[in-house]
Design an enzyme around this catalytic site. Structure first.
Site, mmCIF file in Angstrom:
data_model
loop_
_atom_site.group_PDB
_atom_site.id
_atom_site.type_symbol
_atom_site.label_atom_id
_atom_site.label_comp_id
_atom_site.label_asym_id
_atom_site.label_seq_id
_atom_site.Cartn_x
_atom_site.Cartn_y
_atom_site.Cartn_z
ATOM 1 N N ASP A 194 2.051 22.270 44.440
ATOM 2 C CA ASP A 194 0.711 22.734 44.063
ATOM 3 C C ASP A 194 -0.224 22.679 45.277
ATOM 4 O O ASP A 194 -0.337 21.660 45.944
ATOM 5 C CB ASP A 194 0.210 21.816 42.939
ATOM 6 C CG ASP A 194 -1.197 22.130 42.457
ATOM 7 O OD1 ASP A 194 -1.750 23.176 42.845
ATOM 8 O OD2 ASP A 194 -1.742 21.319 41.668
ATOM 9 N N HIS A 367 -5.959 18.549 39.836
ATOM 10 C CA HIS A 367 -5.085 18.850 40.969
ATOM 11 C C HIS A 367 -5.344 17.867 42.104
ATOM 12 O O HIS A 367 -6.496 17.569 42.423
ATOM 13 C CB HIS A 367 -5.343 20.275 41.470
ATOM 14 C CG HIS A 367 -5.175 21.328 40.418
ATOM 15 N ND1 HIS A 367 -3.994 22.007 40.232
ATOM 16 C CD2 HIS A 367 -6.039 21.810 39.492
ATOM 17 C CE1 HIS A 367 -4.140 22.871 39.232
ATOM 18 N NE2 HIS A 367 -5.377 22.759 38.772
#
Length: 554
Positions: A194, A367
């Site tokens: 990610d 995130h």
């Protein structure tokens, strides 16, 4: 005999935020990881959803061993109904229990009830064709987030999905760091990680910090409180419910997806709510303002979301007024800033107070920041790195982070949608480009990715449409009746009557010229009329409306 190559083909999620979808292929077996969508930009007029172009899979549908979903967010799960409808509902789908419950609900809406959906717990393994699959628990802003480890004869690769290293998650289940470290010790071939927050230094704050701060914000509010967040952020809704309880407020859920996801979360034990806490929107009028918290969708300014409709005074059940406080318990996804700012501006116009994550620490990103990306790299110690889930800037930054922790620059592959990475015992390299792009959903239908309807819609939205109906003689092509002229959305001057007369004159001249040149075919006549009238209208109005000439022969 040489081994087959492990092929990793991203169809979405690289060079963009959203519509994540990856095809992993080895020895004739295909596993698809994630089937995400994204929401349209302002230029994609009239489009409801944007899907990855999965044309590559249409001819290979029989080779698909299964679809594995990392978690229940729309940008990883949302395209599943369309993909199954096109490729076949007999393809098995795997994911965590919450993820599969959300998938089941989504497929039910599309009347796709024959699909085999299988709950997989962290640490369980699957055999899908040439692959052994393991799901590894990570933390994100939704429960049941799991990375996917795929092992074949060439080696093991890891697709992280969305993650952060939250040491104090709301549900008390931190990431399985020990399993990630074991993968590193065993020798990880490829990490697809990610990249969303690769531009943010340090560590991301824990999800649990938002709860006490929401409670403090609620304590300062005298009127109604409207909290907007993602419908799938079940932990955030739990924190809102807990803060409401402390201040003696009832909670109203507004938005179909919000109600649906919270019901699924309660059923699976991810959210704990005392009986009587929730009240129906129609019952909310029976409570004074200082006793209510409304939880709504619309944190990204989506056109049809509950909060957007409230801001435009168009919601059937909730009418905002002066004294209300709207709390944005989410940050804008890159690209959505304009829509969010427009919604906030409308709320201020109504007289509401607005509190965002800039004003108080009421949101934590799901995130990981730069230090967490480095931690993932150091735990798994991959031979090769291919940054995922980010625009080109973030993919570039993720590559730099990989190099900073010792991954050789030549082993970092900064890819893009449609560019497969091929790996074997001799090394890794990009292969021949495959088709990848966008498929548009308009209503319930999916269209060709090269659909010219978008261009037409942009033209209509900019300068309108101008329709001309000309009636001509079949014998000699001469005009036998006054042409009909229809304007819609075309800005024209006050002397429109004079303009219409001039346009009729231009039509007559165009038809006379076509008659002299003995142009008789209707298609050619319409093309001549189009070109002559488009030039005439531009000369007079300096506009380029869509010109639609219709020629009728009598």
């Amino acid at each position: 005999m040489a081994k087959s190559k492990l092929r990793v083909l991203p169809l979405g999620g690289l060079g963009e935020i959203g519509k994540n979808m990856t095809v992993v292929e080895y020895d004739g077996s295909i596993v698809v990881v994630d089937t995400g969508l994204r929401f349209p930009t302002a230029e994609q007029v009239g489009i409801d959803l944007v899907l990855p172009d999965f044309t590559y899979l249409r001819e290979r549908a029989d080779d698909i061993e299964g679809i594995v979903i990392t978690h229940g967010h729309e940008d990883h799960l949302g395209a599943l109904p369309w993909i199954l409808r096109e490729l076949g509902t007999d393809i098995p789908v795997y994911g965590g229990p919450l993820t599969m419950a959300m998938a089941r609900s989504k497929l039910d809406e599309h009347r796709l009830k024959d699909t085999d959906l299988t709950d997989v717990r962290p640490g369980e393994t699957l055999e899908l064709g040439a692959f052994d699959i393991e799901l590894i628990h990570l933390t994100h802003s939704i429960p049941d987030m799991m990375a996917v480890a795929l092992t074949c004869d060439v080696g093991t690769m890891l697709i992280t999905g969305d993650y952060k290293f939250d040491q104090t998650p709301v549900d008390g289940k931190p990431a399985d760091v020990s399993r990630l470290a074991e993968l590193g010790r065993e020798g990880l071939l490829l990490l697809c990680g990610d990249s969303t927050n690769a531009d943010r230094p340090g560590f991301s704050p824990s999800e649990s910090v938002a709860g006490p701060n929401l409670e403090a914000v609620f304590g300062r509010c005298e009127g109604r409180i409207v909290v907007t967040c993602f419908a799938s952020n079940i932990h955030r809704v739990q924190q809102v419910v807990d803060a409401a309880k402390v201040h003696g407020r009832r909670v109203v859920l507004v938005g179909r997806s919000m109600r649906k996801n919270i019901n699924i979360g309660r059923m699976l034990g991810h959210i704990d709510v005392e009986d009587g806490t929730f009240v129906q929107p129609r019952e909310a009028r029976d409570f004074p303002d200082h006793k209510l918290v409304i939880v709504s969708t619309g944190s990204q300014g989506e056109p049809l979301s509950a909060l957007r409709r409230m801001a435009h005074r168009d919601h059937p059940q909730v009418e905002l007024h002066k004294g209300d406080t709207v709390v944005f318990a989410a940050t804008s996804i890159p690209g959505n800033e304009r829509a969010v700012n427009d919604t906030i501006d409308r709320l201020y116009h109504i007289g509401c107070d607005v509190i965002t994550a800039r004003d108080a620490p009421i949101h934590a990103s799901g995130h990981g920041y730069q230090e967490e990306i480095k931690l993932m790299l150091n735990l798994t110690r991959p031979k090769y790195v291919m940054p995922f889930h980010g625009d080109y800037k973030r993919i570039h930054l993720h590559g730099q982070l990989a190099e900073s922790v010792g991954v050789p620059a030549e082993n970092v592959f900064k890819g893009e949608n449609g560019l497969p990475l091929e790996l074997d015992g001799d090394g890794a390299a990009f292969g021949s480009r495959e088709r990848a792009g966008m498929i548009y959903v308009d209503g319930v239908d999916i269209g060709d990715p090269t659909d010219v309807a978008l261009r037409d819609r942009r033209m209509l939205s900019a300068d309108g449409i101008f329709v001309v109906v000309a009636t001509i003689s079949e014998q000699d092509g001469s005009s036998v009746a006054d042409p009909e002229i229809i304007f819609r959305g075309v800005p024209y001057p006050e002397d429109a009557e004079g303009l219409l007369g001039d346009i009729r004159g231009a039509i007559t001249q165009s038809l006379e010229k076509a008659a002299r040149e003995e142009i008789r075919e209707v298609d050619l006549l319409q093309q001549v009329l189009h070109d002559d009238l488009a030039k005439f209208v531009y000369d007079r109005l300096r506009r380029r409306p869509m010109v639609l000439p219709v020629v009728v022969e009598v």
